[in-house]
Enzyme design. Sequence first.
Site, mmCIF file in Angstrom:
data_model
loop_
_atom_site.group_PDB
_atom_site.id
_atom_site.type_symbol
_atom_site.label_atom_id
_atom_site.label_comp_id
_atom_site.label_asym_id
_atom_site.label_seq_id
_atom_site.Cartn_x
_atom_site.Cartn_y
_atom_site.Cartn_z
ATOM 1 N N ARG A 8 83.754 -8.972 52.744
ATOM 2 C CA ARG A 8 83.448 -10.394 52.720
ATOM 3 C C ARG A 8 82.019 -10.587 53.184
ATOM 4 O O ARG A 8 81.410 -9.693 53.776
ATOM 5 C CB ARG A 8 84.395 -11.176 53.630
ATOM 6 C CG ARG A 8 84.259 -10.885 55.115
ATOM 7 C CD ARG A 8 85.275 -11.672 55.925
ATOM 8 N NE ARG A 8 85.209 -11.389 57.349
ATOM 9 C CZ ARG A 8 84.405 -12.009 58.213
ATOM 10 N NH1 ARG A 8 83.574 -12.954 57.767
ATOM 11 N NH2 ARG A 8 84.401 -11.708 59.492
ATOM 12 N N ALA A 188 74.249 -12.548 55.766
ATOM 13 C CA ALA A 188 74.551 -12.417 54.337
ATOM 14 C C ALA A 188 73.972 -11.121 53.787
ATOM 15 O O ALA A 188 72.940 -10.635 54.242
ATOM 16 C CB ALA A 188 73.982 -13.613 53.576
ATOM 17 N N HIS A 189 74.663 -10.570 52.773
ATOM 18 C CA HIS A 189 74.237 -9.360 52.061
ATOM 19 C C HIS A 189 74.115 -8.156 53.001
ATOM 20 O O HIS A 189 73.328 -7.246 52.741
ATOM 21 C CB HIS A 189 72.900 -9.606 51.341
ATOM 22 C CG HIS A 189 72.834 -10.900 50.602
ATOM 23 N ND1 HIS A 189 73.765 -11.267 49.643
ATOM 24 C CD2 HIS A 189 71.970 -11.947 50.696
ATOM 25 C CE1 HIS A 189 73.469 -12.469 49.175
ATOM 26 N NE2 HIS A 189 72.383 -12.904 49.799
ATOM 27 N N ARG A 190 74.858 -8.169 54.111
ATOM 28 C CA ARG A 190 74.837 -7.083 55.106
ATOM 29 C C ARG A 190 73.488 -6.981 55.823
ATOM 30 O O ARG A 190 73.176 -5.967 56.450
ATOM 31 C CB ARG A 190 75.194 -5.730 54.478
ATOM 32 C CG ARG A 190 76.620 -5.660 53.918
ATOM 33 C CD ARG A 190 77.660 -5.929 55.010
ATOM 34 N NE ARG A 190 79.024 -5.736 54.575
ATOM 35 C CZ ARG A 190 79.793 -6.702 54.063
ATOM 36 N NH1 ARG A 190 79.306 -7.926 53.903
ATOM 37 N NH2 ARG A 190 81.041 -6.463 53.712
ATOM 38 N N LEU A 191 72.677 -8.026 55.743
ATOM 39 C CA LEU A 191 71.417 -8.060 56.477
ATOM 40 C C LEU A 191 71.662 -8.726 57.825
ATOM 41 O O LEU A 191 71.209 -9.838 58.093
ATOM 42 C CB LEU A 191 70.344 -8.797 55.656
ATOM 43 C CG LEU A 191 70.012 -8.139 54.314
ATOM 44 C CD1 LEU A 191 69.014 -8.989 53.536
ATOM 45 C CD2 LEU A 191 69.443 -6.738 54.553
#
Length: 212
Positions: A8, A188-191
Amino acid sequence: MKLEDIRREYLQGGLDETMLDATPVAQFEKWLQQAIDAQIPDPTAMVVATVDEQGQPSQRIVLLKHVDEQGFVFFTNTGSRKAQELAQNNKISLHFPWHMFERQVIVYGEAKPLPTSRVAKYFLSRPKESQLAAWASSQSRPVSSRQALMEKFAQMKSKFAKGEIPLPDFWGGYCVEPTKVEFWQGGAHRLHDRFMYRRQPGGSWRVERLNP
């Protein structure tokens, strides 16, 4: 669904330098209070990691009982596996997983035994049943059955039916004096946003951003 397909996005908000307090304890207290106010289940629960003589790590969930600029406090049976491992190597790590806020805090440091007076003060503040359970349990050691454990509990209840329950000589506590503390906020986006406080000579703290 395959495990590798479970994912997610983390979208609750970011973390930057302007949001951070000067010390990790002040920052931790802010996040802890937000977790308490949000009524997160067991907001003081932390994963405590220790290492044995062979270098094998072990982990368990323990409740944080106090925090201040000196460190993070918890109590335990001194015959337990964690206490025995800390007696050989007092390096320790604490992990607070506040999933609801998409946050983690990791504390690295050294566990220092608390004085008996402080241990006794906390022990006597516990519910009577918890005090009896401390006397009944030889923590981390084998027990033949739950019935045997409950029988020992009943024995302790009868033994201390009258008067104050004394502090067991096998019950103690630790203050974890932090050397590093990491704050992690999902992004977000694993950042993700990660900041590490590192204690400097003289006791001040240096903060640096880490790659996610």
